[in-house]
Enzyme design. Structure first.
Site, PDB file in Angstrom:
ATOM      1  N   GLU A 185      -5.002  -4.731  10.857  1.00  0.00           N
ATOM      2  CA  GLU A 185      -3.949  -3.728  11.026  1.00  0.00           C
ATOM      3  C   GLU A 185      -4.181  -2.980  12.332  1.00  0.00           C
ATOM      4  O   GLU A 185      -4.995  -2.045  12.367  1.00  0.00           O
ATOM      5  CB  GLU A 185      -3.973  -2.729   9.863  1.00  0.00           C
ATOM      6  CG  GLU A 185      -3.683  -3.340   8.517  1.00  0.00           C
ATOM      7  CD  GLU A 185      -3.165  -2.299   7.536  1.00  0.00           C
ATOM      8  OE1 GLU A 185      -2.091  -2.527   6.981  1.00  0.00           O
ATOM      9  OE2 GLU A 185      -3.808  -1.254   7.363  1.00  0.00           O
TER      10      GLU A 185
ATOM     11  N   GLU B  19      -6.682   4.542   8.055  1.00  0.00           N
ATOM     12  CA  GLU B  19      -6.506   5.979   7.794  1.00  0.00           C
ATOM     13  C   GLU B  19      -7.782   6.571   7.205  1.00  0.00           C
ATOM     14  O   GLU B  19      -8.119   7.716   7.473  1.00  0.00           O
ATOM     15  CB  GLU B  19      -5.282   6.189   6.890  1.00  0.00           C
ATOM     16  CG  GLU B  19      -3.998   5.952   7.679  1.00  0.00           C
ATOM     17  CD  GLU B  19      -2.820   5.416   6.888  1.00  0.00           C
ATOM     18  OE1 GLU B  19      -2.829   5.490   5.647  1.00  0.00           O
ATOM     19  OE2 GLU B  19      -1.885   4.893   7.530  1.00  0.00           O
TER      20      GLU B  19
ATOM     21  N   GLY C  94       3.050  -1.018   4.288  1.00  0.00           N
ATOM     22  CA  GLY C  94       3.083   0.403   3.966  1.00  0.00           C
ATOM     23  C   GLY C  94       4.489   0.848   3.614  1.00  0.00           C
ATOM     24  O   GLY C  94       4.978   0.643   2.503  1.00  0.00           O
ATOM     25  N   GLY C  95       5.182   1.430   4.596  1.00  0.00           N
ATOM     26  CA  GLY C  95       6.488   2.050   4.352  1.00  0.00           C
ATOM     27  C   GLY C  95       7.473   1.181   3.597  1.00  0.00           C
ATOM     28  O   GLY C  95       8.125   1.645   2.652  1.00  0.00           O
TER      29      GLY C  95
ATOM     30  N   ASN D 115       0.867  -1.181   0.000  1.00  0.00           N
ATOM     31  CA  ASN D 115       0.000   0.000   0.000  1.00  0.00           C
ATOM     32  C   ASN D 115       0.905   1.233   0.000  1.00  0.00           C
ATOM     33  O   ASN D 115       1.524   1.553   1.006  1.00  0.00           O
ATOM     34  CB  ASN D 115      -0.893  -0.034   1.258  1.00  0.00           C
ATOM     35  CG  ASN D 115      -1.731   1.222   1.406  1.00  0.00           C
ATOM     36  OD1 ASN D 115      -1.803   2.042   0.490  1.00  0.00           O
ATOM     37  ND2 ASN D 115      -2.363   1.378   2.558  1.00  0.00           N
ATOM     38  N   TRP D 116       0.964   1.878  -1.138  1.00  0.00           N
ATOM     39  CA  TRP D 116       1.883   3.018  -1.273  1.00  0.00           C
ATOM     40  C   TRP D 116       1.344   4.291  -0.626  1.00  0.00           C
ATOM     41  O   TRP D 116       2.046   5.291  -0.539  1.00  0.00           O
ATOM     42  CB  TRP D 116       2.204   3.272  -2.759  1.00  0.00           C
ATOM     43  CG  TRP D 116       2.954   2.165  -3.431  1.00  0.00           C
ATOM     44  CD1 TRP D 116       3.381   0.970  -2.869  1.00  0.00           C
ATOM     45  CD2 TRP D 116       3.390   2.122  -4.799  1.00  0.00           C
ATOM     46  NE1 TRP D 116       4.040   0.206  -3.810  1.00  0.00           N
ATOM     47  CE2 TRP D 116       4.060   0.887  -4.993  1.00  0.00           C
ATOM     48  CE3 TRP D 116       3.275   3.003  -5.876  1.00  0.00           C
ATOM     49  CZ2 TRP D 116       4.616   0.526  -6.233  1.00  0.00           C
ATOM     50  CZ3 TRP D 116       3.820   2.653  -7.111  1.00  0.00           C
ATOM     51  CH2 TRP D 116       4.482   1.418  -7.277  1.00  0.00           C
ATOM     52  N   LYS D 117       0.093   4.255  -0.205  1.00  0.00           N
ATOM     53  CA  LYS D 117      -0.546   5.431   0.421  1.00  0.00           C
ATOM     54  C   LYS D 117      -0.335   6.661  -0.476  1.00  0.00           C
ATOM     55  O   LYS D 117      -0.334   6.516  -1.700  1.00  0.00           O
ATOM     56  CB  LYS D 117      -0.032   5.617   1.850  1.00  0.00           C
ATOM     57  CG  LYS D 117      -0.180   4.322   2.678  1.00  0.00           C
ATOM     58  CD  LYS D 117       0.071   4.500   4.145  1.00  0.00           C
ATOM     59  CE  LYS D 117      -0.122   3.162   4.854  1.00  0.00           C
ATOM     60  NZ  LYS D 117       0.034   3.254   6.307  1.00  0.00           N
TER      61      LYS D 117
END
Ligand code: 13P
Length: 261
Positions: free
Chosen positions: A174, A104, A241-242, A12-14
């Site tokens: 999550e 988020e 994510g990161g 998930n590159w957000k």
């Protein structure tokens, strides 16, 4: 991990990477992975909307066995919803997985379980697979309310979805306190909650649905902790994510099997 459930490792590159950076990242990822690395695992990347067409073009041109994913969608088919994107628009770009109800979205944009449910149904109606996210805050965990929070999210987000459809879904546990913080749930804690989620699915939708549904863990998944997390019986993949922004790190997570004890 049941052999029937193929792990899904999703990046998930957000709100990161413009479309030029996105092209570089998918190309680097393709370079970092060999054909056989995909033998036992499904892989998806979820770039921002503005990158989807570019990443789709690279995936198709280079025949990369990575599925394209989106991070969100609207539940209506079309209309006066300024700033929103419909599931048919995503399906037209050959999107396979759509994340719905990411924490988020829930925490920063006020998404409710009933909205997540509408989105999941819209994704399914467009022929794609939703990745339905759930998880508790630190306060909820400390108050002993983590399991009840997650139970409400499972029941609300999946309400009315047929058991044979639930069997094909992806859920993502999550814990909010572990997202982007460097804090990971211990493998035992992550397993405990993923097992709880599977038993909730069994209670609500039956044993076959519980056996089929894939449950990802997300929250500070890194190359170093992925092998042990992925070794838990009720964890069927990761929502990253990161570490997904760095192709080499994400490739090592995809290859978690090589690093398992
Ligand atoms: P991090 O891996 O950066 O903690 O993010 C997890 C996440 O929210 C993936 O959807």
């Amino acid at each position: 991990m049941s052999e029937a459930r193929r792990p899904l490792i999703s990046g998930n590159w957000k709100m990161n990477h413009n479309h030029f950076e996105a092209i570089q990242t998918i190309q680097k990822l393709a370079y970092a992975l060999n054909a056989e690395d995909y033998d036992h695992v499904d892989v998806s990347v979820h770039p921002p909307y503005t990158d989807l067409r570019s990443v789709q073009t690279v995936i198709q041109a280079d025949d990369i066995p990575v599925a394209l994913g989106a991070q969100n969608c609207h539940w209506e088919a079309s209309g006066a919803f300024t700033g929103e994107v419909s599931t048919s628009m995503l399906a037209k770009l050959d999107v396979t997985y759509v994340i719905v109800g990411h924490s988020e979205r829930r925490e920063l944009f006020g998404e409710t379980d009933s909205e997540v449910n509408r989105k999941a149904n819209a994704v399914l109606a467009a022929g794609m697979t939703p990745i339905v996210c759930m998880g508790e805050t630190l306060e909820e965990r400390q108050a002993g309310a983590a399991e009840s929070k997650v139970a409400g999210q499972v029941q609300g987000s999946l309400a009315g979805i047929a058991p044979e459809v639930v069997a094909e879904l992806v859920l993502a546990y999550e814990p909010i306190w572990a997202i982007g913080t460097g804090e990971t749930a211990t493998p035992a804690d992550a397993q405990q909650m993923c097992g709880h989620i599977r038993s909730l699915v069994a209670d609500g939708w039956g044993a076959a649905a519980a056996d089929g549904v894939r449950i990802q863990y997300g929250g500070s998944v890194k190359p170093g902790n992925a092998p042990e997390l992925m070794g838990q019986p009720d964890i069927d993949g990761a929502l990253v994510g990161g570490a997904a922004l760095v192709a080499d790190d994400f490739a090592r997570i995809v290859n978690f099997r090589l690093y398992q004890a």
